[in-house]
Design an enzyme around this catalytic site. Structure first.
Site, PDB file in Angstrom:
ATOM      1  NE  ARG A 265      -9.438   5.577   2.955  1.00 15.01           N
ATOM      2  CZ  ARG A 265      -8.239   6.105   2.749  1.00 15.01           C
ATOM      3  NH1 ARG A 265      -8.104   7.279   2.189  1.00 15.01           N
ATOM      4  NH2 ARG A 265      -7.151   5.458   3.109  1.00 15.01           N
TER       5      ARG A 265
ATOM      6  CG  HIS B 162      -3.387  -3.221   4.248  1.00 15.61           C
ATOM      7  ND1 HIS B 162      -2.207  -2.674   4.647  1.00 15.61           N
ATOM      8  CD2 HIS B 162      -3.997  -2.274   3.490  1.00 15.61           C
ATOM      9  CE1 HIS B 162      -2.103  -1.440   4.159  1.00 15.61           C
ATOM     10  NE2 HIS B 162      -3.169  -1.186   3.445  1.00 15.61           N
TER      11      HIS B 162
ATOM     12  CB  CYS C 262      -0.995  -0.030   1.138  1.00 14.95           C
ATOM     13  SG  CYS C 262      -2.405   1.055   0.844  1.00 14.95           S
TER      14      CYS C 262
HETATM   15  N1  GLN Z   1      -2.119   6.979   1.977  1.00 10.17           N
HETATM   16  C1  GLN Z   1      -2.299   6.085   0.915  1.00 10.17           C
HETATM   17  C2  GLN Z   1      -3.676   6.090   0.301  1.00 10.17           C
HETATM   18  O1  GLN Z   1      -4.682   6.247   0.975  1.00 10.17           O
HETATM   19  C3  GLN Z   1      -1.925   4.709   1.406  1.00 10.17           C
HETATM   20  C4  GLN Z   1      -2.911   4.086   2.323  1.00 10.17           C
HETATM   21  C5  GLN Z   1      -2.454   2.785   2.904  1.00 10.17           C
HETATM   22  O2  GLN Z   1      -1.252   2.517   2.993  1.00 10.17           O
HETATM   23  N2  GLN Z   1      -3.395   1.984   3.359  1.00 10.17           N
HETATM   24  O3  GLN Z   1      -3.774   5.932  -0.891  1.00 10.17           O
END
Ligand code: GLN
Length: 240
Positions: free
Chosen positions: A129, A192, A95
């Site tokens: 998101r 994750h 990520c």
């Molecule tokens: N900050 C990044 C995003 O939201 C990575 C998020 C994460 O590592 N879960 O795209």
């Protein structure tokens, strides 16, 4: 006879370590032991001296703020990490770190965070998101299961291959159906969950690659993955 050791370096655990990414390191440690090797783990954080004799590089996700904290330090490691990647060191970046293993991450506030460009990817933050369970199918590792939560949307360029095709969920972005990226022995992923407990095949690939690089051959033990199989089935049956 003393056991052969494998040196894992965990990048930026203080700032890049969310949604259980620490579990990836625990899995590598435990599976190395089960396979008969001695794991050595070095945690590398901003400003530390970068260790030597590295067998596996691993790092997790983080908020945009975490990425802003670490990226300058990561850029200092760029030549070393490129050299390791060129020499076939297996790496897994999840990520937030996946994004910074790419060319850049353009944040929602329009800051361009430069990455180290090992992976030919670029990432742009969006208002959407992408959250939830992911089921994907990869050429190299079969079905890969995990959990995503990111606003950055990533596209993979011609110098890297997408890691997998998404069956459920979003993956790299909301449009092209790809998840993650790979070049040589470097893998980046949005997953994750953590990813390695649910995907032992990927953990064992990192281990096998590292052991073969260092010792020439790898003698795996048979490991009972019943609990991983149950976790995979449950994750697959969950609503998005
Ligand atoms: N900050 C990044 C995003 O939201 C990575 C998020 C994460 O590592 N879960 O795209």
């Amino acid at each position: 006879m003393s056991k052969q050791s494998i040196h894992i370096v965990q990048l930026y655990p203080n700032d890049m370590n969310i949604y259980g990414d620490e579990g990836n390191v625990l899995v590598l440690k435990r599976r190395l032991e089960w396979h008969g090797y001695e794991p050595i783990v070095t945690q590398y954080n901003v400003g530390d001296t970068f260790p030597k004799n590295i067998d596996i590089i691993i790092g997790g996700g983080g908020q945009d703020s975490g990425q802003l904290k670490i990226y300058k330090d990561l850029l200092k490691l760029k030549p070393t990490l490129h050299e390791l990647a060129k020499n076939g060191t297996p790496m897994l970046a999840v990520c937030g770190l996946y994004q910074l293993f790419g060319r850049f991450f353009q944040t929602a506030t329009n800051e361009k965070i430069d990455g180290i460009g090992i992976l030919d990817i670029e990432t742009h933050a969006t208002n959407e998101r992408l959250i939830g369970n992911v089921v994907s199918e990869s050429k190299d590792f079969g079905e890969i299961i995990g959990y995503e939560n990111h606003s950055g949307q990533t596209t993979v360029g011609p110098q890297a291959q997408p890691l997998a095709k998404v069956i459920k969920g979003a993956g790299n972005n909301s449009s092209d159906g790809h998840e993650g990226a790979r070049i040589h022995n470097v893998i980046g992923t949005y997953l994750h969950g953590s990813i390695l407990p649910k995907n032992p095949i990927l953990a064992d690939w990192l281990i096998e690659t590292a052991v073969k690089n260092r010792y020439g051959s790898f003698e795996p033990q048979v490991i009972d993955d019943l609990f991983a199989d149950i976790a995979r089935d449950i994750a697959k049956s969950r609503p998005r």
